[in-house]
Design a protein around this motif. Structure first.
Motif, PDB file in Angstrom:
ATOM      1  N   LYS A 525       0.820  -1.210   0.000  1.00 45.15           N
ATOM      2  CA  LYS A 525       0.000   0.000   0.000  1.00 45.15           C
ATOM      3  C   LYS A 525       0.856   1.263   0.000  1.00 45.15           C
ATOM      4  O   LYS A 525       0.517   2.266  -0.631  1.00 45.15           O
ATOM      5  CB  LYS A 525      -0.928  -0.001   1.224  1.00 45.15           C
ATOM      6  N   VAL A 526       1.961   1.229   0.720  1.00 40.49           N
ATOM      7  CA  VAL A 526       2.841   2.398   0.792  1.00 40.49           C
ATOM      8  C   VAL A 526       3.579   2.621  -0.521  1.00 40.49           C
ATOM      9  O   VAL A 526       3.711   3.754  -1.006  1.00 40.49           O
ATOM     10  CB  VAL A 526       3.848   2.236   1.958  1.00 40.49           C
ATOM     11  N   LEU A 527       4.039   1.546  -1.135  1.00 38.67           N
ATOM     12  CA  LEU A 527       4.927   1.665  -2.292  1.00 38.67           C
ATOM     13  C   LEU A 527       4.222   1.729  -3.637  1.00 38.67           C
ATOM     14  O   LEU A 527       4.792   2.257  -4.608  1.00 38.67           O
ATOM     15  CB  LEU A 527       5.913   0.489  -2.303  1.00 38.67           C
ATOM     16  N   ARG A 528       2.996   1.223  -3.728  1.00 37.17           N
ATOM     17  CA  ARG A 528       2.331   1.142  -5.031  1.00 37.17           C
ATOM     18  C   ARG A 528       2.241   2.503  -5.737  1.00 37.17           C
ATOM     19  O   ARG A 528       2.538   2.586  -6.938  1.00 37.17           O
ATOM     20  CB  ARG A 528       0.949   0.501  -4.884  1.00 37.17           C
ATOM     21  N   PRO A 529       1.865   3.600  -5.049  1.00 33.13           N
ATOM     22  CA  PRO A 529       1.812   4.884  -5.759  1.00 33.13           C
ATOM     23  C   PRO A 529       3.169   5.346  -6.291  1.00 33.13           C
ATOM     24  O   PRO A 529       3.241   6.013  -7.326  1.00 33.13           O
ATOM     25  CB  PRO A 529       1.292   5.853  -4.684  1.00 33.13           C
ATOM     26  N   LEU A 530       4.246   4.958  -5.586  1.00 38.77           N
ATOM     27  CA  LEU A 530       5.577   5.393  -6.007  1.00 38.77           C
ATOM     28  C   LEU A 530       6.098   4.609  -7.203  1.00 38.77           C
ATOM     29  O   LEU A 530       7.048   5.041  -7.859  1.00 38.77           O
ATOM     30  CB  LEU A 530       6.562   5.240  -4.833  1.00 38.77           C
ATOM     31  N   MET A 531       5.489   3.468  -7.484  1.00 39.93           N
ATOM     32  CA  MET A 531       5.979   2.621  -8.557  1.00 39.93           C
ATOM     33  C   MET A 531       5.820   3.263  -9.944  1.00 39.93           C
ATOM     34  O   MET A 531       6.394   2.792 -10.908  1.00 39.93           O
ATOM     35  CB  MET A 531       5.261   1.261  -8.529  1.00 39.93           C
ATOM     36  N   ARG A 532       5.060   4.348 -10.018  1.00 38.57           N
ATOM     37  CA  ARG A 532       4.935   5.044 -11.304  1.00 38.57           C
ATOM     38  C   ARG A 532       6.268   5.648 -11.740  1.00 38.57           C
ATOM     39  O   ARG A 532       6.455   5.986 -12.908  1.00 38.57           O
ATOM     40  CB  ARG A 532       3.908   6.172 -11.182  1.00 38.57           C
ATOM     41  N   LEU A 533       7.165   5.803 -10.763  1.00 39.41           N
ATOM     42  CA  LEU A 533       8.485   6.345 -11.103  1.00 39.41           C
ATOM     43  C   LEU A 533       9.305   5.373 -11.936  1.00 39.41           C
ATOM     44  O   LEU A 533      10.280   5.763 -12.575  1.00 39.41           O
ATOM     45  CB  LEU A 533       9.271   6.653  -9.819  1.00 39.41           C
ATOM     46  N   GLN A 534       8.918   4.112 -11.880  1.00 43.54           N
ATOM     47  CA  GLN A 534       9.722   3.084 -12.530  1.00 43.54           C
ATOM     48  C   GLN A 534       9.260   2.868 -13.960  1.00 43.54           C
ATOM     49  O   GLN A 534       8.077   2.747 -14.234  1.00 43.54           O
ATOM     50  CB  GLN A 534       9.608   1.772 -11.737  1.00 43.54           C
ATOM     51  N   ARG A 535      10.177   2.838 -14.837  1.00 43.05           N
ATOM     52  CA  ARG A 535       9.872   2.598 -16.257  1.00 43.05           C
ATOM     53  C   ARG A 535      10.479   1.266 -16.658  1.00 43.05           C
ATOM     54  O   ARG A 535      11.529   0.858 -16.163  1.00 43.05           O
ATOM     55  CB  ARG A 535      10.467   3.706 -17.142  1.00 43.05           C
ATOM     56  N   GLY A 536       9.804   0.597 -17.584  1.00 42.97           N
ATOM     57  CA  GLY A 536      10.309  -0.695 -18.056  1.00 42.97           C
ATOM     58  C   GLY A 536      10.392  -1.687 -16.934  1.00 42.97           C
ATOM     59  O   GLY A 536      11.352  -2.424 -16.798  1.00 42.97           O
ATOM     60  N   ASN A 537       9.330  -1.689 -16.070  1.00 46.77           N
ATOM     61  CA  ASN A 537       9.414  -2.476 -14.853  1.00 46.77           C
ATOM     62  C   ASN A 537       9.377  -3.978 -15.072  1.00 46.77           C
ATOM     63  O   ASN A 537       9.565  -4.740 -14.159  1.00 46.77           O
ATOM     64  CB  ASN A 537       8.290  -2.065 -13.884  1.00 46.77           C
ATOM     65  N   LYS A 538       9.121  -4.413 -16.264  1.00 44.67           N
ATOM     66  CA  LYS A 538       9.103  -5.860 -16.496  1.00 44.67           C
ATOM     67  C   LYS A 538      10.467  -6.394 -16.918  1.00 44.67           C
ATOM     68  O   LYS A 538      10.646  -7.560 -17.165  1.00 44.67           O
ATOM     69  CB  LYS A 538       8.064  -6.199 -17.574  1.00 44.67           C
TER      70      LYS A 538
END
Length: 543
Positions: A525-538
């Protein structure tokens, strides 16, 4: 309620009780540090270190072993054997309580005068000694109730114990101080809170015992004859299982005991006896409580995975075992580090906010920095216990304690108190390395793999941000009351460090979106909003 729901509820109760107990233990030190002088601080610290060391020896491991043995007997429909085992445990606890109390009371003056070299602490040690009469029995009762799938009894008794101990300690110290007593008497009043805590906990356990007896009568279990199993056989089984756990649990109490015993003998020649007493008080009543904060959340999150690890090991599911071991170690490190950073860089303001002076801020910062290795040590110990290797943790903890002891004598000659603190971090680091080496022989796992560089960059940058903001914030001391300025500074630094730390972890791909589902929900819950910073996450999900 199903057995699964009952187990989950019980686990939550125990976790909350442990968290409340730990926080109250930390909170207690703040008002006491204001009430006690240098001698009182040192006396209180020495008494607590000795007491916790003996308490660990007397109780750690045996309650969990008793819980296992009792639950197994009830599962096999052998309540009469469970009753006999419980009786044997109570006999041992009564004997252990009497012996420990007599030893602590009798040897207190010798230890205080000739070992710790704080003769004023003898009264505080003796004031705490009677608590050992009841605590071994309380521990056995908690273990028995856990074996009967009743976690509430132990949890409530732990909370009552801490409230009674902390409240009584502060109240008695205040009354004795106002009455004009000296520092050693005030410290003794504070330590006597432990005795009242034991009485409160024992009263709670007696209440739940009466409830259990009524319930057993209804089920026709209370009047069953006790199985005639030889005590020697019961004790052999208990100690075979519990001794490795006891010795594994000694790492932190033993380190604190060593510090209380050697600080004055080792550094008095360098700084003088009075200054050494002051330093001992700072370490035990300021640095150790602050350094005890980071492990609370990190250990709670990582050890929540231990039952899953134990199950995967039992099923011989190597893939799942590897993933869960990796996850537990990652969570321990990554959730512990931001708290360590924030407390280290803001140590000066924390000291000014919580305590009576700014003395010893460097001691607080350095001891807190080494806490990251305490976190990894405790987590790796738990994992080894989870996969059935308690004897390994016993050996690695023993080696670590020896490292602590010998390195303290060497490093103290060159760096004084900071050498003793360095030896603490070194001991925890050695235990961690040895534990990981053994774990890797059981399961091929990697904590961060190629992500260590990104992690270290994250730590350095977030530390620099926090330190810079802290130094700028110190200018507020000239504009408002000092404690208000220190409070604002601590909040700003803490928020800045945590946010920058997790943003950088994600930006540096140390934390990856495709792995987020594996983490506990609170972290998701804490980290999910911040994950938008990551590109090419796969991409690059391994490493």
């Amino acid at each position: 309620m199903s057995k699964k729901e009952s187990f989950i509820k019980g686990t939550i109760i125990l976790a909350v009780a442990a968290l409340v107990a730990r926080l109250l233990g930390l909170v207690q030190r703040v008002p006491l540090e204001h009430l006690l002088g240098d001698v009182g601080d040192a006396s209180f610290g020495v008494a607590n270190s000795v007491y916790l060391m003996l308490l660990t020896v007397a109780t750690a491991g045996i309650p969990s072993t008793l819980s296992k043995m009792v639950s197994e007997r009830y599962a096999l429909d052998k309540p009469e054997e469970a009753k006999r085992i419980y009786q044997a445990a109570l006999i041992f606890s009564a004997f252990a309580g009497i012996v420990m109390t007599i030893l602590l009371w009798t040897l207190a003056p010798f230890y205080a005068t000739y070992v710790a070299q704080v003769p004023e602490s003898a009264l505080a040690i003796r004031a705490l000694a009677p608590a050992l009469l009841l605590f071994p029995t309380i521990a056995m009762m908690r273990g028995y109730f856990q074996g009967r799938n009743n976690m509430t009894a132990g949890g409530i008794s732990q909370i009552v114990e801490q409230f009674a101990r902390v409240g009584t300690a502060i109240l008695l110290a205040y009354i004795l101080l106002r009455a004009g007593y000296g520092d050693s008497e005030v410290a003794a009043g504070a330590t006597f809170g432990g005795v009242l805590g034991s009485v409160g906990a024992f009263a709670v356990m007696l209440y739940f015992t009466r409830k259990q007896i009524r319930k057993d009568r209804e089920l026709g279990l209370h009047d069953l004859q006790t199985a005639q199993i030889p005590l020697s056989r019961i004790y052999r089984d208990i100690f075979t299982l519990s001794i490795p756990i006891v010795l594994s649990s000694l790492a932190v109490p033993a380190v604190n005991f060593i510090d209380s015993s050697i600080i004055k003998p080792l550094i008095s020649g360098q700084v003088g006896s009075d200054t050494a007493t002051t330093i001992l008080g700072i370490l035990t009543n300021r640095a150790q409580p602050v350094a005890g904060i980071p492990p609370i959340l990190a250990i709670a999150l990582s050890t929540s995975l231990i039952p899953i690890i134990s199950a995967a090991f039992a099923r011989k599911d190597e893939v799942h075992l590897r993933n869960q071991v990796t996850l537990a170690m990652r969570i321990a490190i990554m959730t512990g580090m931001p708290m360590v950073i924030a407390l280290c860089v803001a140590a000066y303001s924390i000291n000014g906010l919580l305590f009576s002076s700014l003395d010893g801020s460097g001691i607080v910062a350095m001891l807190t920095f080494g806490t990251i290795f305490q976190i990894t040590m405790m987590t790796s110990n738990s994992i080894l216990l989870g996969i059935g290797k308690p004897r390994i943790t016993m050996v690695t903890v023993f080696i670590g304690i020896m490292v602590k002891l010998f390195s303290s004598f060497i490093l103290a000659q060159f760096f004084g108190i900071y050498g003793i603190i360095i030896s603490t971090g070194l001991a925890f680091f050695v235990i961690t390395l040895l534990n990981i080496r053994v774990l890797k022989k059981t399961v091929a796992f990697s904590i961060l793999g190629k992500r260590w560089i990104g992690f270290l960059i994250t730590v350095i940058i977030s530390s620099a941000i926090g330190y810079g903001l802290h130094q700028l914030g110190l200018s507020m001391v000239d504009m408002m009351p000092a404690r208000v300025a220190f409070l604002i500074n601590c909040i700003i630094v803490g928020v800045a460090v945590v946010i920058s730390y997790f943003v950088l972890l994600i930006a540096m791909r140390v934390l990856r979106q495709d792995e987020l589902a594996n983490y506990p929900r609170i972290i998701q819950k804490v980290l999910r909003p911040l994950m938008r910073l990551q590109r090419g996450n796969k991409q690059g999900s391994r490493g």
